[in-house]
Each structure stands twice: as C-alpha cells, then as structure tokens.
Design a protein around this motif. Structure first.
Motif, PDB file in Angstrom:
ATOM      1  N   ILE A   1      -3.969   3.799   2.725  1.00  0.00           N
ATOM      2  CA  ILE A   1      -2.684   3.273   2.276  1.00  0.00           C
ATOM      3  C   ILE A   1      -2.458   3.678   0.821  1.00  0.00           C
ATOM      4  N   VAL A   2      -1.310   4.302   0.566  1.00  0.00           N
ATOM      5  CA  VAL A   2      -1.000   4.783  -0.782  1.00  0.00           C
ATOM      6  C   VAL A   2       0.293   4.136  -1.260  1.00  0.00           C
ATOM      7  N   ASP A   3       0.201   3.283  -2.269  1.00  0.00           N
ATOM      8  CA  ASP A   3       1.374   2.616  -2.836  1.00  0.00           C
ATOM      9  C   ASP A   3       0.995   2.101  -4.214  1.00  0.00           C
ATOM     10  N   ASP A   4       1.879   2.259  -5.189  1.00  0.00           N
ATOM     11  CA  ASP A   4       1.550   1.808  -6.548  1.00  0.00           C
ATOM     12  C   ASP A   4       1.650   0.298  -6.690  1.00  0.00           C
ATOM     13  N   ASN A   5       2.299  -0.378  -5.744  1.00  0.00           N
ATOM     14  CA  ASN A   5       2.463  -1.826  -5.820  1.00  0.00           C
ATOM     15  C   ASN A   5       1.266  -2.504  -5.147  1.00  0.00           C
ATOM     16  N   PRO A   6       0.415  -3.206  -5.914  1.00  0.00           N
ATOM     17  CA  PRO A   6      -0.762  -3.835  -5.314  1.00  0.00           C
ATOM     18  C   PRO A   6      -0.421  -4.902  -4.285  1.00  0.00           C
ATOM     19  N   VAL A   7       0.739  -5.539  -4.442  1.00  0.00           N
ATOM     20  CA  VAL A   7       1.137  -6.561  -3.479  1.00  0.00           C
ATOM     21  C   VAL A   7       1.466  -5.928  -2.126  1.00  0.00           C
ATOM     22  N   VAL A   8       2.171  -4.805  -2.157  1.00  0.00           N
ATOM     23  CA  VAL A   8       2.485  -4.094  -0.915  1.00  0.00           C
ATOM     24  C   VAL A   8       1.201  -3.587  -0.264  1.00  0.00           C
TER      25      VAL A   8
ATOM     26  N   ILE B   1      -7.615  -0.572  14.174  1.00  0.00           N
ATOM     27  CA  ILE B   1      -7.284   0.141  12.942  1.00  0.00           C
ATOM     28  C   ILE B   1      -8.240  -0.280  11.834  1.00  0.00           C
ATOM     29  N   ASP B   2      -8.707   0.694  11.081  1.00  0.00           N
ATOM     30  CA  ASP B   2      -9.611   0.438   9.961  1.00  0.00           C
ATOM     31  C   ASP B   2      -9.000   1.045   8.705  1.00  0.00           C
ATOM     32  N   VAL B   3      -8.615   0.195   7.757  1.00  0.00           N
ATOM     33  CA  VAL B   3      -8.101   0.683   6.480  1.00  0.00           C
ATOM     34  C   VAL B   3      -9.309   1.074   5.631  1.00  0.00           C
ATOM     35  N   VAL B   4      -9.566   2.369   5.536  1.00  0.00           N
ATOM     36  CA  VAL B   4     -10.798   2.838   4.880  1.00  0.00           C
ATOM     37  C   VAL B   4     -10.655   2.919   3.371  1.00  0.00           C
ATOM     38  N   ALA B   5      -9.417   3.008   2.868  1.00  0.00           N
ATOM     39  CA  ALA B   5      -9.241   3.117   1.411  1.00  0.00           C
ATOM     40  C   ALA B   5      -7.788   2.865   1.047  1.00  0.00           C
ATOM     41  N   GLU B   6      -7.586   2.520  -0.235  1.00  0.00           N
ATOM     42  CA  GLU B   6      -6.255   2.367  -0.803  1.00  0.00           C
ATOM     43  C   GLU B   6      -6.167   3.264  -2.031  1.00  0.00           C
ATOM     44  N   ALA B   7      -4.952   3.657  -2.375  1.00  0.00           N
ATOM     45  CA  ALA B   7      -4.731   4.466  -3.576  1.00  0.00           C
ATOM     46  C   ALA B   7      -3.416   4.049  -4.209  1.00  0.00           C
ATOM     47  N   ASN B   8      -3.323   4.194  -5.534  1.00  0.00           N
ATOM     48  CA  ASN B   8      -2.110   3.742  -6.219  1.00  0.00           C
ATOM     49  C   ASN B   8      -1.217   4.876  -6.706  1.00  0.00           C
ATOM     50  N   ASP B   9      -1.606   6.130  -6.460  1.00  0.00           N
ATOM     51  CA  ASP B   9      -0.713   7.251  -6.741  1.00  0.00           C
ATOM     52  C   ASP B   9      -1.187   8.469  -5.960  1.00  0.00           C
ATOM     53  N   GLY B  10      -0.425   9.550  -6.075  1.00  0.00           N
ATOM     54  CA  GLY B  10      -0.728  10.735  -5.299  1.00  0.00           C
ATOM     55  C   GLY B  10      -2.051  11.382  -5.636  1.00  0.00           C
TER      56      GLY B  10
ATOM     57  N   GLN C   1      -4.837   9.932  -6.801  1.00  0.00           N
ATOM     58  CA  GLN C   1      -5.919   9.138  -6.214  1.00  0.00           C
ATOM     59  C   GLN C   1      -5.900   9.262  -4.686  1.00  0.00           C
ATOM     60  N   ALA C   2      -4.702   9.373  -4.105  1.00  0.00           N
ATOM     61  CA  ALA C   2      -4.597   9.509  -2.654  1.00  0.00           C
ATOM     62  C   ALA C   2      -5.301  10.762  -2.168  1.00  0.00           C
ATOM     63  N   LEU C   3      -5.104  11.863  -2.874  1.00  0.00           N
ATOM     64  CA  LEU C   3      -5.735  13.116  -2.470  1.00  0.00           C
ATOM     65  C   LEU C   3      -7.259  13.018  -2.568  1.00  0.00           C
ATOM     66  N   ALA C   4      -7.737  12.338  -3.605  1.00  0.00           N
ATOM     67  CA  ALA C   4      -9.185  12.192  -3.777  1.00  0.00           C
ATOM     68  C   ALA C   4      -9.802  11.374  -2.644  1.00  0.00           C
ATOM     69  N   VAL C   5      -9.182  10.226  -2.322  1.00  0.00           N
ATOM     70  CA  VAL C   5      -9.765   9.381  -1.271  1.00  0.00           C
ATOM     71  C   VAL C   5      -9.583  10.006   0.109  1.00  0.00           C
ATOM     72  N   ALA C   6      -8.481  10.749   0.296  1.00  0.00           N
ATOM     73  CA  ALA C   6      -8.262  11.406   1.584  1.00  0.00           C
ATOM     74  C   ALA C   6      -9.317  12.486   1.815  1.00  0.00           C
ATOM     75  N   GLU C   7      -9.635  13.251   0.783  1.00  0.00           N
ATOM     76  CA  GLU C   7     -10.657  14.290   0.921  1.00  0.00           C
ATOM     77  C   GLU C   7     -12.031  13.680   1.141  1.00  0.00           C
ATOM     78  N   HIS C   8     -12.249  12.488   0.578  1.00  0.00           N
ATOM     79  CA  HIS C   8     -13.554  11.841   0.721  1.00  0.00           C
ATOM     80  C   HIS C   8     -13.707  11.195   2.092  1.00  0.00           C
ATOM     81  N   PHE C   9     -12.695  10.435   2.539  1.00  0.00           N
ATOM     82  CA  PHE C   9     -12.819   9.662   3.770  1.00  0.00           C
ATOM     83  C   PHE C   9     -12.325  10.405   5.007  1.00  0.00           C
ATOM     84  N   ARG C  10     -11.518  11.451   4.835  1.00  0.00           N
ATOM     85  CA  ARG C  10     -10.964  12.195   5.962  1.00  0.00           C
ATOM     86  C   ARG C  10     -10.346  11.251   7.000  1.00  0.00           C
ATOM     87  N   PRO C  11      -9.303  10.508   6.619  1.00  0.00           N
ATOM     88  CA  PRO C  11      -8.705   9.528   7.540  1.00  0.00           C
ATOM     89  C   PRO C  11      -7.936  10.200   8.668  1.00  0.00           C
TER      90      PRO C  11
END
Length: 310
Positions: free
Chosen positions: A34-41, A55-64, A66-76
């Motif tokens: 999940i990628v969103d800058d709003n922590p509440v969302v 469904i397993d939420v494996v990671a969150e990111a707050n911008d693009g 960080q999203a690319l980094a976690v996506a490359e790491h977790f391969r969702p």
C-alpha cells in the motif's frame, strides 16, 4: 464390521473417482503493498485488507521512492498506488513500479487527465476512494493480479469523456456507420439471420426529432455507486460529513477548524458524534469505514468485521 470378501473371478467394485469428491481450495493469498502519504489512509486500508484471510499486506510506503524500494524487496502481487504524494508522486513512480509488479491506482484524484496518464504509464486499473465496497476492493485487487482491468465510476466516466473528445473517427468497414450521410443502406455482413426492411428513401436527419434530442439520451448507462445514499445511512449531518471528509484527507483538528471556520472544541464535538455514528473509536477506523462507504447493508462496518490486522 465383517471383512468384505470376493470370490475369484468376481469383479471388484471400482474405487470412486476424484471427480466424485470435488475438492475446493481457498484462493491463494495475495501479497499487497500500500502506497499513500496519508498514514490514516494507509492504516485504514491495511486494517481492511489485513483482516482478510486471502490478502497479506506485506509493506506500506509513503511515497514513490519508498514504494519502489519495498516493491523490489518484497516482490508483491499487486501495488496499490496513490497519485499525489510529496517527494516522488505516484505518476512519477508508476512506470518503474509496473516493471516490478502490477499496479492499481487507489486515490482521491479523479481528474480525467490523471486517469488517462496513469493508464498510459501502465496502471492496470484505477479506483477512487468512496466508490467501492470492501468486497469490491478485494475483487479489484484480484482482477489486477489476473491481468483484468478494473475501474470505478469516476475513472469510467473519465475514459468515456476522453473517447468522446477524440475527434479522429475510427476506420470502419466499408459502408458501416455512413447510412445517413450517404443515403445508402449498409449491405455488408450481418451477424444475425434477420433481414430488416429498409425504407426506399433515407429520412431527412436534419428534421428528425428523435435525432435532435440531447446527446445525453444516447450515452450508455455507466454504473454509479450510491455513495451519498449509503453515507446518509450513517446519519451524519452536512457539517459532520464535511468534517469526516477532511479527516479522511488527513487533516488535523486544527486544520479542520481553520478550514471550516470553527473552533477546535467544536471540531472535537463533531468528531465525537461522528465516531459514535460510525461505530469507531479511532480516526483510522473511522476513515476505513468512510472511504469505502458504497455498500449495501447501511451501518455495517468497513470490511465487515473488527478493524485490525488479520
């Protein structure tokens, strides 16, 4: 129980085939970022999706970035991506993310230009907050994983407007679509055996009342989710709806007070009443119920259960 005995030469009854006992397996667990800058969302979406067994939420990111980094790491299996984020925004990150995993835009941004650009850059679908139920969101995630596009009403309307604004006519088979312009009935291949009778002369389209009607009468019926009606099921007043929308946008009490020209104490009073009506105890839980309100069942909780990680 006596042992079954069969005399020599007697046919032994065959064992039942596997088809006689069909086995059903649960769908595979989808791994989501999940990628969103709003922590509440993010918290609301994680609570919603994380409460599902499939469904397993494996990671969150707050911008693009960080999203690319976690996506490359977790391969969702799927990345849910917001558009407007400080730093590296969603559209900037999108062409890089789609090389790692399928991406579905999940955002408040519904402008036609943004929808078109997101799809041009490789997004597999476009979902706008407030236009889906929890089950529809899960279905959308699975569609994207399987390569099926998924759009909510705002995105559908944006695409429809874009297609109608395109002045370039499609190249059609000879004679098709030109009957009124040329006065020549179409005589090409028909998909059915029925042969309609054409009039001997084509009608004057300039004076045809049935063709001078508003173009809106000719528009296809694009499905709309009953957002306002469903939100009304919570019984919020107009001011409470305004405050709840600002909460969902990530505003603090101070920011809400300044936006609505009311005191922070009044904001707190509104929030207390909102929480009671939404059966929520935290901002995360309230926003999770609010951003996915288009459901049947009125006051049922967002996701249908306790808000928390599964």
């Amino acid at each position: 129980m006596p042992e079954a005995r069969y005399e020599k030469g007697t046919a032994v009854p065959p064992l039942p085939s596997e088809a006689a006992f069909p086995m059903s397996f649960p769908p595979p667990v989808l791994r989501v970022v999940i990628v969103d800058d709003n922590p509440v969302v993010r918290a609301g979406l994680t609570a919603l999706l994380g409460s599902r067994a499939d469904i397993d939420v494996v990671a969150e990111a707050n911008d693009g970035r960080q999203a690319l980094a976690v996506a490359e790491h977790f391969r969702p299996d799927v990345v849910l991506l917001d558009v407007r984020m400080p730093g590296v925004d969603g559209l900037s990150a999108l062409p890089h993310l789609v090389k790692v995993a399928p991406v579905m835009m999940l955002t408040y941004s519904r402008e036609s230009e943004i929808v078109q650009e997101a799809l041009r850059l490789g997004a597999g679908g476009y979902v706008v907050h407030g236009e889906f139920t929890s089950d529809q969101l899960v279905c959308a995630v699975r569609d994207i994983k399987e390569g099926r596009a998924h759009f909510t009403a705002s995105a559908q309307n944006a695409l429809l407007a874009h297609m109608r604004a395109d002045t370039g006519a499609a190249e059609l088979p000879e004679g098709l679509g030109s009957a009124y312009a040329t006065g020549v009935p179409y005589a090409g291949h028909r998909a059915t055996a029925h042969t309609p009778e054409y009039p001997k002369s084509m009608p004057d389209v300039s004076s045809s009342s049935h063709l001078s009607a508003s173009p809106s009468h000719l528009q296809p019926n694009v499905p709309q989710y009953p957002l306002e009606r469903e939100r009304q099921a919570y019984g919020l007043s107009a001011r409470e709806v305004e405050v709840m929308d600002l909460i969902a946008a990530g505003m603090s009490n101070q920011q809400i007070a300044a936006t609505c020209f009311i005191s922070e104490k009044t904001v707190k009073n509104h929030i207390n009443r909102i929480f009671a009506k939404l059966h929520s105890t935290t901002r995360s839980e309230a926003i999770a119920r609010w951003v996915g309100t288009a459901r049947s069942g009125g006051r049922r909780g967002f996701g249908g259960g306790v808000m928390g990680r599964g």
